[in-house]
Design a protein around this motif. Structure first.
Motif, PDB file in Angstrom:
ATOM      1  N   GLN A  37       9.413  -8.226   1.530  1.00 49.38           N
ATOM      2  CA  GLN A  37       8.993  -7.771   2.936  1.00 49.38           C
ATOM      3  C   GLN A  37       7.592  -7.696   3.327  1.00 49.38           C
ATOM      4  O   GLN A  37       7.104  -8.013   4.140  1.00 49.38           O
ATOM      5  CB  GLN A  37       9.884  -6.660   3.377  1.00 49.38           C
ATOM      6  CG  GLN A  37      11.556  -6.621   3.470  1.00 49.38           C
ATOM      7  CD  GLN A  37      12.099  -5.198   3.428  1.00 49.38           C
ATOM      8  OE1 GLN A  37      11.576  -4.341   3.193  1.00 49.38           O
ATOM      9  NE2 GLN A  37      13.236  -5.456   3.800  1.00 49.38           N
ATOM     10  N   GLN A  38       6.969  -7.167   2.209  1.00 50.10           N
ATOM     11  CA  GLN A  38       5.418  -6.885   2.458  1.00 50.10           C
ATOM     12  C   GLN A  38       4.808  -8.289   2.401  1.00 50.10           C
ATOM     13  O   GLN A  38       3.895  -8.526   3.192  1.00 50.10           O
ATOM     14  CB  GLN A  38       5.077  -6.160   1.026  1.00 50.10           C
ATOM     15  CG  GLN A  38       5.455  -4.542   1.222  1.00 50.10           C
ATOM     16  CD  GLN A  38       4.792  -3.910  -0.205  1.00 50.10           C
ATOM     17  OE1 GLN A  38       5.066  -4.464  -1.137  1.00 50.10           O
ATOM     18  NE2 GLN A  38       4.068  -2.960   0.022  1.00 50.10           N
ATOM     19  N   LEU A  39       5.322  -9.059   1.693  1.00 52.23           N
ATOM     20  CA  LEU A  39       4.588 -10.503   1.561  1.00 52.23           C
ATOM     21  C   LEU A  39       4.687 -11.252   3.037  1.00 52.23           C
ATOM     22  O   LEU A  39       3.955 -11.730   3.423  1.00 52.23           O
ATOM     23  CB  LEU A  39       5.148 -11.399   0.554  1.00 52.23           C
ATOM     24  CG  LEU A  39       4.731 -11.206  -0.824  1.00 52.23           C
ATOM     25  CD1 LEU A  39       5.653 -11.633  -1.868  1.00 52.23           C
ATOM     26  CD2 LEU A  39       3.301 -11.595  -0.951  1.00 52.23           C
ATOM     27  N   HIS A  40       5.901 -11.107   3.497  1.00 52.80           N
ATOM     28  CA  HIS A  40       6.263 -11.539   4.801  1.00 52.80           C
ATOM     29  C   HIS A  40       5.385 -11.089   5.927  1.00 52.80           C
ATOM     30  O   HIS A  40       4.703 -11.757   6.857  1.00 52.80           O
ATOM     31  CB  HIS A  40       7.696 -11.578   5.101  1.00 52.80           C
ATOM     32  CG  HIS A  40       8.581 -12.336   4.535  1.00 52.80           C
ATOM     33  ND1 HIS A  40       9.998 -12.339   4.660  1.00 52.80           N
ATOM     34  CD2 HIS A  40       8.230 -13.284   3.514  1.00 52.80           C
ATOM     35  CE1 HIS A  40      10.562 -13.188   3.832  1.00 52.80           C
ATOM     36  NE2 HIS A  40       9.654 -13.797   2.911  1.00 52.80           N
ATOM     37  N   ALA A  41       5.156  -9.769   5.838  1.00 52.10           N
ATOM     38  CA  ALA A  41       4.278  -9.092   6.673  1.00 52.10           C
ATOM     39  C   ALA A  41       3.127  -9.729   6.723  1.00 52.10           C
ATOM     40  O   ALA A  41       2.074  -9.655   7.659  1.00 52.10           O
ATOM     41  CB  ALA A  41       4.440  -7.705   6.798  1.00 52.10           C
ATOM     42  N   LEU A  42       2.590  -9.603   5.603  1.00 57.03           N
ATOM     43  CA  LEU A  42       0.895 -10.317   5.186  1.00 57.03           C
ATOM     44  C   LEU A  42       0.830 -11.612   5.517  1.00 57.03           C
ATOM     45  O   LEU A  42      -0.318 -11.878   5.902  1.00 57.03           O
ATOM     46  CB  LEU A  42       0.537  -9.878   3.746  1.00 57.03           C
ATOM     47  CG  LEU A  42       0.199  -8.534   3.170  1.00 57.03           C
ATOM     48  CD1 LEU A  42       0.088  -8.234   1.782  1.00 57.03           C
ATOM     49  CD2 LEU A  42      -1.039  -8.063   3.850  1.00 57.03           C
ATOM     50  N   GLN A  43       1.816 -12.462   5.297  1.00 60.92           N
ATOM     51  CA  GLN A  43       1.961 -13.819   5.573  1.00 60.92           C
ATOM     52  C   GLN A  43       1.782 -14.042   6.954  1.00 60.92           C
ATOM     53  O   GLN A  43       1.018 -14.824   7.589  1.00 60.92           O
ATOM     54  CB  GLN A  43       2.905 -14.488   4.830  1.00 60.92           C
ATOM     55  CG  GLN A  43       2.624 -14.597   3.438  1.00 60.92           C
ATOM     56  CD  GLN A  43       3.803 -15.026   2.711  1.00 60.92           C
ATOM     57  OE1 GLN A  43       5.091 -14.866   3.048  1.00 60.92           O
ATOM     58  NE2 GLN A  43       3.845 -15.509   1.310  1.00 60.92           N
ATOM     59  N   ALA A  44       2.619 -13.118   7.881  1.00 64.75           N
ATOM     60  CA  ALA A  44       2.569 -13.346   9.179  1.00 64.75           C
ATOM     61  C   ALA A  44       1.230 -13.034   9.771  1.00 64.75           C
ATOM     62  O   ALA A  44       0.790 -13.630  10.781  1.00 64.75           O
ATOM     63  CB  ALA A  44       3.466 -12.608   9.894  1.00 64.75           C
ATOM     64  N   SER A  45       0.454 -11.849   9.239  1.00 62.92           N
ATOM     65  CA  SER A  45      -0.562 -11.379   9.797  1.00 62.92           C
ATOM     66  C   SER A  45      -1.630 -12.131   9.495  1.00 62.92           C
ATOM     67  O   SER A  45      -2.675 -12.635  10.193  1.00 62.92           O
ATOM     68  CB  SER A  45      -1.093 -10.337   9.358  1.00 62.92           C
ATOM     69  OG  SER A  45      -1.439 -10.062   8.065  1.00 62.92           O
ATOM     70  N   ALA A  46      -1.825 -13.061   8.161  1.00 63.58           N
ATOM     71  CA  ALA A  46      -2.779 -13.936   8.076  1.00 63.58           C
ATOM     72  C   ALA A  46      -2.571 -15.258   8.487  1.00 63.58           C
ATOM     73  O   ALA A  46      -3.523 -15.867   8.895  1.00 63.58           O
ATOM     74  CB  ALA A  46      -2.798 -14.395   6.350  1.00 63.58           C
ATOM     75  N   GLY A  47      -1.315 -15.396   8.930  1.00 63.59           N
ATOM     76  CA  GLY A  47      -0.905 -16.772   9.809  1.00 63.59           C
ATOM     77  C   GLY A  47      -1.529 -16.688  11.098  1.00 63.59           C
ATOM     78  O   GLY A  47      -1.936 -17.658  11.742  1.00 63.59           O
ATOM     79  N   ALA A  48      -1.305 -15.491  11.736  1.00 62.35           N
ATOM     80  CA  ALA A  48      -1.792 -15.219  13.028  1.00 62.35           C
ATOM     81  C   ALA A  48      -3.170 -15.143  13.115  1.00 62.35           C
ATOM     82  O   ALA A  48      -4.095 -15.420  14.294  1.00 62.35           O
ATOM     83  CB  ALA A  48      -1.120 -14.004  13.730  1.00 62.35           C
ATOM     84  N   GLN A  49      -3.874 -14.586  12.181  1.00 59.48           N
ATOM     85  CA  GLN A  49      -5.387 -14.390  12.054  1.00 59.48           C
ATOM     86  C   GLN A  49      -5.910 -14.873  10.978  1.00 59.48           C
ATOM     87  O   GLN A  49      -6.163 -14.345  10.012  1.00 59.48           O
ATOM     88  CB  GLN A  49      -5.895 -13.191  12.586  1.00 59.48           C
ATOM     89  CG  GLN A  49      -7.275 -13.058  12.869  1.00 59.48           C
ATOM     90  CD  GLN A  49      -7.696 -11.818  13.289  1.00 59.48           C
ATOM     91  OE1 GLN A  49      -6.819 -10.845  13.473  1.00 59.48           O
ATOM     92  NE2 GLN A  49      -8.950 -11.564  13.912  1.00 59.48           N
TER      93      GLN A  49
END
Length: 87
Positions: A37-49
């Motif tokens: 879950q933490q990875l998904h959140a970080l990946q989403a934020s890194a993908g967005a910015q």
């Protein structure tokens, strides 16, 4: 790269999840799910910015390309050696 905090954190979490899987298997399922879950959140934020400039991204991709090509060369040589040994 380890010098980019979000990417370093993603790498750290992935390694931790892998280490837990090897060490504890299903016994660590809940903790591994939390890490996912933490990875998904970080990946989403890194993908967005994405945390690298276009030039740094190009350099990173070139480095990854070079590593993949070097691995391909090594793997091809290993396959040829195995084929030769089986003859």
């Amino acid at each position: 790269p380890a010098t980019v905090p979000p990417l370093a954190e993603i790498r750290r979490l992935m390694q931790r999840r892998y280490d837990l899987f090897l060490a504890a298997g299903d016994a660590a399922l809940t903790e591994r799910q939390h890490l996912t879950q933490q990875l998904h959140a970080l990946q989403a934020s890194a993908g967005a910015q994405f945390p690298l400039s276009p030039g740094d991204t190009t350099a990173l991709l070139a480095h990854v390309r070079d590593q993949v090509l070097a691995l391909h060369t090594l793997e091809s040589a290993a396959v040829q050696a195995l084929e030769a040994a089986l003859r």
